[in-house]
Design a protein around this motif. Sequence first.
Motif, PDB file in Angstrom:
ATOM      1  N   ARG A 228     -47.519  12.929  28.920  1.00  0.00           N
ATOM      2  CA  ARG A 228     -46.276  13.639  28.600  1.00  0.00           C
ATOM      3  C   ARG A 228     -45.048  12.963  29.197  1.00  0.00           C
ATOM      4  O   ARG A 228     -44.036  12.792  28.492  1.00  0.00           O
ATOM      5  CB  ARG A 228     -46.362  15.103  29.021  1.00  0.00           C
ATOM      6  CG  ARG A 228     -45.201  15.943  28.504  1.00  0.00           C
ATOM      7  CD  ARG A 228     -45.407  17.421  28.734  1.00  0.00           C
ATOM      8  NE  ARG A 228     -46.564  17.922  28.018  1.00  0.00           N
ATOM      9  CZ  ARG A 228     -46.883  19.210  27.922  1.00  0.00           C
ATOM     10  NH1 ARG A 228     -46.123  20.116  28.510  1.00  0.00           N
ATOM     11  NH2 ARG A 228     -47.957  19.588  27.256  1.00  0.00           N
ATOM     12  N   GLU A 287     -50.658  15.889  23.130  1.00  0.00           N
ATOM     13  CA  GLU A 287     -49.461  15.976  23.966  1.00  0.00           C
ATOM     14  C   GLU A 287     -48.192  15.773  23.146  1.00  0.00           C
ATOM     15  O   GLU A 287     -47.191  16.445  23.369  1.00  0.00           O
ATOM     16  CB  GLU A 287     -49.535  14.935  25.087  1.00  0.00           C
ATOM     17  CG  GLU A 287     -50.567  15.234  26.149  1.00  0.00           C
ATOM     18  CD  GLU A 287     -50.259  16.508  26.919  1.00  0.00           C
ATOM     19  OE1 GLU A 287     -49.072  16.838  27.090  1.00  0.00           O
ATOM     20  OE2 GLU A 287     -51.209  17.176  27.344  1.00  0.00           O
ATOM     21  N   LEU A 291     -44.648  18.490  22.106  1.00  0.00           N
ATOM     22  CA  LEU A 291     -43.235  18.150  22.243  1.00  0.00           C
ATOM     23  C   LEU A 291     -42.526  18.004  20.900  1.00  0.00           C
ATOM     24  O   LEU A 291     -41.346  17.670  20.859  1.00  0.00           O
ATOM     25  CB  LEU A 291     -43.101  16.843  23.034  1.00  0.00           C
ATOM     26  CG  LEU A 291     -43.694  16.871  24.449  1.00  0.00           C
ATOM     27  CD1 LEU A 291     -43.674  15.481  25.065  1.00  0.00           C
ATOM     28  CD2 LEU A 291     -42.947  17.850  25.335  1.00  0.00           C
TER      29      LEU A 291
END
Length: 480
Positions: A228, A287, A291
């Motif tokens: 991340r 991940e 986002l």
Amino acid sequence: MTFLSPKTLSPSPFPLLPHKNPNTKPPYFHPRSLPTDTLCKSEYRTERGLEFDTGESFFRQESATGRDLGVLAASLHRKSNGCLRVLDAMCGCGIRSLRYLVEAEADFVLANDANEECRQGQDDYSEYFLDLIVYGVNTTYINNIYVAFYWLQFYPTFKSCVRLSGYRRVILANMWRVPRRGGSGEEEKRWAVTHFDADRLMTEYYLQREYFDLIDVDSFGSDSSYFRPAINALKWGGLLYFTSTDGYTSGGNRPYHSVASYGAYVCRVPYSNEVGLRKVIGGAVREASVLGYHVTPLFSYYSFHGPVFRVMLRLSRGMLPDKRHYGFIGYCKRCGHSQAFSWDELGGIDCPCDKSNVSGSLAVLGPLWTGPLHTTTYITEMLNLAEQWGWTNSGMGLDLEKLLRQMIDESHPGLPPGYIIMDEVAKRAKVNSPRIKTMMSSIHEEGYVACRSHIASNALKTNCPMAECVRIAKELNGAD
């Protein structure tokens, strides 16, 4: 008696050190020119024509192919985007960083290695001390005896700094093969060396909104905590070069450890090394989706030393366009058949050999990446660039060319996850293992897709079912 103090000298020489050598051609710096009483153990090697010092840092000559692939991808990115800022988050001795600078012509490279011994010398003074060693006291940097006397008072600090941070000395000495400052302005740095925790460093650059075009994280084991922070610190369209060296978990020996690291349950299958690549890609896909992004694998590389699993991913805005590539893989222990399953098919997973009873024979892995491991067009461009650079002529070049061509074959969209090992086919057919070229030709004649696997030398990637492979092997054995 006349006493000298900084006030009696020309204005403070430290900040006035020029950032650029005024000579048209800067003097070439060789790391062996460092004072012998300040050096730790040195070991010099050469890679693609670049000499460097590994010192006592962790270094694997066998990883040169992975560095070749990273440099080729970085160079292509710079040519297509006009800019290349690289973060080498775990740089070791700094050879990857140096190659990004010299071969990929990166505009800026940040070489970071969180070694505790290095942090004692982590300040601008150590770099300026190296300025003195590189250019010497007889250059225009130090043009009078008074300035020389001024610098002598720092010599004990310099010796202590270098002695206490041998790893940092190795990295700086290697990086000094490229002038530290250049570009359009004198203040523009070409490279820098830091020694922070990788996650912290990437988070700080993200908070400062200073993004990179390529982030290379050559980590150890199955640490995925950096996924991340790396995605956050990367520009849209940038490249992520991730690593895993945990072959034990990829082999299905610690399935819940894989769940903790990559969110994927992994059990034992014959093609566990390919699963190791797919779980890393799958973890990055997960991940990125959190986002609001998605990643696409440009290439995936496995090397038996270590072992090492390396994947190059491109970050793009928006959710994964084809969600069927993030799912599950089923392997039947009874017949050896493998197939991919989407999330919607979880309730109806079965095997063609026995659809009524699969609970005891079918192993299910995932969720992980089930799509192509490489992007055909990108690998083709990498191969063309390698040929232009003369990297495919002989020795390691032939191995690199063979690898890239195998990757092109492996990227065929009709190929499912996994590969078939010839010894397993022979065991099920109860015949001698057929020649792999003969087997490929027969599979092609049957109308299926088949190619060699770069992961296992005695294996084929094919959409031909295991039962058909067994039949073909028996026929070939009978013909012999």
